[in-house]
Scaffold this motif. Structure first.
Motif, short mmCIF file in Angstrom:
data_model
loop_
_atom_site.label_atom_id
_atom_site.label_comp_id
_atom_site.label_asym_id
_atom_site.label_seq_id
_atom_site.Cartn_x
_atom_site.Cartn_y
_atom_site.Cartn_z
N VAL A 89 0.56 -1.44 0.00
CA VAL A 89 -0.47 0.45 -0.02
C VAL A 89 0.62 1.00 0.11
CG1 VAL A 89 -1.16 0.90 1.43
CG2 VAL A 89 -2.25 -1.03 0.87
N GLY A 90 0.23 2.12 -1.05
CA GLY A 90 1.29 3.58 -0.91
C GLY A 90 1.02 4.23 -1.90
N SER A 91 1.64 5.59 -2.61
CA SER A 91 1.25 6.33 -3.34
C SER A 91 2.45 6.15 -3.69
CB SER A 91 1.07 7.72 -2.86
OG SER A 91 2.37 8.16 -2.90
N LEU A 92 2.51 6.34 -5.67
CA LEU A 92 3.34 6.54 -6.53
C LEU A 92 4.78 7.60 -6.17
CD1 LEU A 92 3.25 6.60 -10.46
CD2 LEU A 92 4.72 8.63 -9.43
N ARG A 93 4.42 8.47 -5.00
CA ARG A 93 5.64 9.95 -5.25
C ARG A 93 6.36 9.35 -3.66
NH1 ARG A 93 6.28 14.14 -7.91
NH2 ARG A 93 5.02 15.00 -9.71
N GLN A 94 4.99 8.62 -3.06
CA GLN A 94 6.23 8.07 -1.93
C GLN A 94 6.50 6.37 -1.98
OE1 GLN A 94 2.89 6.15 1.13
NE2 GLN A 94 4.42 4.86 1.72
N VAL A 95 6.25 6.02 -3.26
CA VAL A 95 7.24 4.57 -3.34
C VAL A 95 8.22 4.81 -4.58
CG1 VAL A 95 7.29 2.81 -3.73
CG2 VAL A 95 5.21 2.95 -3.09
N ILE A 96 8.57 5.71 -5.34
CA ILE A 96 9.37 6.14 -6.09
C ILE A 96 10.25 7.31 -5.40
CG2 ILE A 96 10.25 8.00 -7.67
CD1 ILE A 96 8.38 5.28 -8.75
N THR A 97 10.06 7.74 -4.36
CA THR A 97 10.90 8.78 -3.22
C THR A 97 12.27 7.61 -2.28
OG1 THR A 97 9.60 10.52 -3.21
CG2 THR A 97 11.10 10.80 -1.73
N GLU A 98 10.52 6.76 -2.03
CA GLU A 98 11.98 6.11 -1.39
C GLU A 98 12.98 5.31 -1.45
OE1 GLU A 98 8.63 3.92 1.23
OE2 GLU A 98 8.08 5.70 2.04
N ARG A 99 12.14 4.77 -3.00
CA ARG A 99 13.04 3.87 -3.52
C ARG A 99 14.19 4.42 -4.85
NH1 ARG A 99 11.47 -0.88 -6.26
NH2 ARG A 99 10.27 -0.88 -4.51
N TYR A 100 13.76 5.61 -5.00
CA TYR A 100 15.16 6.33 -6.11
C TYR A 100 15.18 8.21 -5.63
CZ TYR A 100 13.39 2.33 -8.91
OH TYR A 100 13.66 0.92 -9.23
N PRO A 101 15.43 8.06 -4.48
CA PRO A 101 15.20 9.09 -4.05
C PRO A 101 16.42 10.36 -4.82
CG PRO A 101 16.86 8.17 -2.67
CD PRO A 101 16.34 6.69 -3.89
N ASP A 102 17.16 9.73 -5.34
CA ASP A 102 17.66 11.55 -6.64
C ASP A 102 17.58 11.39 -7.71
OD1 ASP A 102 19.92 11.72 -4.49
OD2 ASP A 102 21.51 9.69 -4.85
N ALA A 103 16.74 10.26 -8.18
CA ALA A 103 15.77 10.46 -9.44
C ALA A 103 14.93 11.21 -9.38
CB ALA A 103 15.21 8.90 -9.74
N GLU A 104 15.01 12.32 -10.69
CA GLU A 104 14.18 12.61 -11.23
C GLU A 104 12.61 12.18 -11.80
OE1 GLU A 104 15.08 15.21 -14.89
OE2 GLU A 104 15.43 16.08 -13.43
N ILE A 105 11.21 12.54 -11.53
CA ILE A 105 9.78 12.39 -12.60
C ILE A 105 9.82 12.60 -13.53
CG2 ILE A 105 7.63 11.83 -11.98
CD1 ILE A 105 8.10 10.83 -9.03
N SER A 106 9.57 12.06 -14.53
CA SER A 106 8.76 12.11 -16.02
C SER A 106 8.53 11.91 -16.66
CB SER A 106 10.41 11.84 -16.99
OG SER A 106 10.24 12.69 -18.02
N VAL A 107 7.14 13.36 -16.88
CA VAL A 107 5.99 12.64 -16.82
C VAL A 107 5.83 12.04 -18.21
CG1 VAL A 107 3.03 12.92 -16.29
CG2 VAL A 107 4.70 13.03 -15.17
N ALA A 108 4.24 11.14 -18.86
CA ALA A 108 4.72 10.41 -20.17
C ALA A 108 2.80 10.39 -20.22
CB ALA A 108 5.35 9.61 -20.77
N GLU A 109 2.44 11.63 -21.12
CA GLU A 109 1.46 11.10 -21.18
C GLU A 109 0.41 11.03 -22.67
OE1 GLU A 109 -2.54 13.04 -18.54
OE2 GLU A 109 -0.44 14.30 -18.50
N PRO A 110 -0.41 9.57 -22.33
CA PRO A 110 -0.43 9.93 -24.44
C PRO A 110 -1.47 11.17 -24.44
CG PRO A 110 -2.10 7.58 -22.71
CD PRO A 110 -1.44 8.89 -21.88
N LYS A 111 -0.82 11.16 -25.99
CA LYS A 111 -1.39 11.44 -27.10
C LYS A 111 -3.64 12.43 -26.33
CE LYS A 111 2.88 12.28 -29.45
NZ LYS A 111 2.95 12.76 -31.06
#
Length: 281
Positions: free
Chosen positions: A226-248
């Motif tokens: 149980v967890g949100s995207l930003r929570q899990v990603i921040t814990e797992r990859y603290p030094d990475a930046e998030i890049s969003v790719a949305e369908p056109k």
């Protein structure tokens, strides 16, 4: 100091530029899964719509992982399979982990998509599962009789007009449909079993079409936590930046212009609303 000297002083020296950060790419998969999206519906998912977003997401040079942000009540099984297979193909080529995150709902085909990930997470209020098959339609025979309309249908092949909405329903057609449902359900179960493996609890209720909230989905092995995207990603990859790719989005949607309210478009919108309504959304 001259103007030239001032400009030169502001330019980064060799070695001063910091290293580029690692990237976690996020792909938004929101809407009903359908090969024929309606301009009046509430978003849709199919391979043609998401291909460019998936390609962009997996193309980052310093890619650490891809996150699937899923909010879908399901839909067409073939499109569910095509999108999931494309995700796995790209993940295997790039050799990067894929994490899925359920938002309001990842049910039926939405859960099929989630199983393309190596790990699945959900909010504690997310609805997850619905591993089953459903189809629906309308019967208009009484309507035709009421207005004195004669149905004229000509076919070559005894079963060409199965489940025609303007003809009385036949028991043999319903039996045929149930067999098709059974075969699709078996494929769905095989996919979930292949992807989740021994993480599944083995509960008898697992494949009966029910949905569960986050904590119960963890107990059943449908998700990993149980967890949100930003929570899990921040814990797992603290030094990475998030890049969003949305369908056109379609051109009219990008311009904020709706399509004419044709009968077929309205029917598609009603069906889309019905898909979401099964989960109170």
């Amino acid at each position: 100091m001259s103007v030239a000297d001032k400009l030169t002083s502001r330019l980064p020296m060799i070695g001063e530029r910091g290293e580029r950060k690692d990237v976690v790419a996020v792909v938004k998969l929101h809407g009903v899964i359908t090969p024929t999206p309606s301009p009046l519906a509430r978003g849709s998912i199919n391979l043609a719509a998401v291909e460019s977003a998936l390609t962009r997401a997996f193309a980052h040079e310093r890619l650490k992982a891809v996150a699937l942000q899923i909010n879908s009540p399901g839909g067409a099984p073939t499109q569910s399979g095509l999108v999931a297979e494309r995700i796995r193909q790209l993940a295997d080529e790039k050799k990067v982990p894929v994490l899925a995150f359920a938002e309001d709902v990842a049910a039926s085909g939405g859960y099929w998509l989630a199983c393309a990930a190596d790990e699945i997470y959900a909010h504690r209020t997310s609805m997850v599962g619905s591993i089953g098959v459903i189809s629906g339609g309308f019967g208009f025979t009484g309507l035709l009789e009421r207005f004195g309309i004669e149905r004229r249908l000509h076919t070559a092949g005894a079963n060409k007009s199965r489940l025609d909405p303007f003809s009385p329903e036949k028991p043999e057609d319903v039996e045929w449909l149930k067999k098709m449902h059974g075969q699709l359900h078996e494929l769905f179960v095989d996919w979930v079993t292949e992807r989740r493996g021994d993480r599944l609890s083995g509960s008898d209720d697992l494949f009966n079409g029910d949905v569960w909230l986050g904590a119960r989905a963890v107990e059943l092995g449908l998700i990993d936590g149980v967890g949100s995207l930003r929570q899990v990603i921040t814990e797992r990859y603290p030094d990475a930046e998030i890049s969003v790719a949305e369908p056109k989005k379609p051109l009219l949607a990008r311009l904020g212009i709706g399509a004419p309210a044709a009968a077929s478009a309205l029917l598609d919108a009603v069906q889309s609303k019905a898909a979401w309504s099964r989960f109170g959304l």
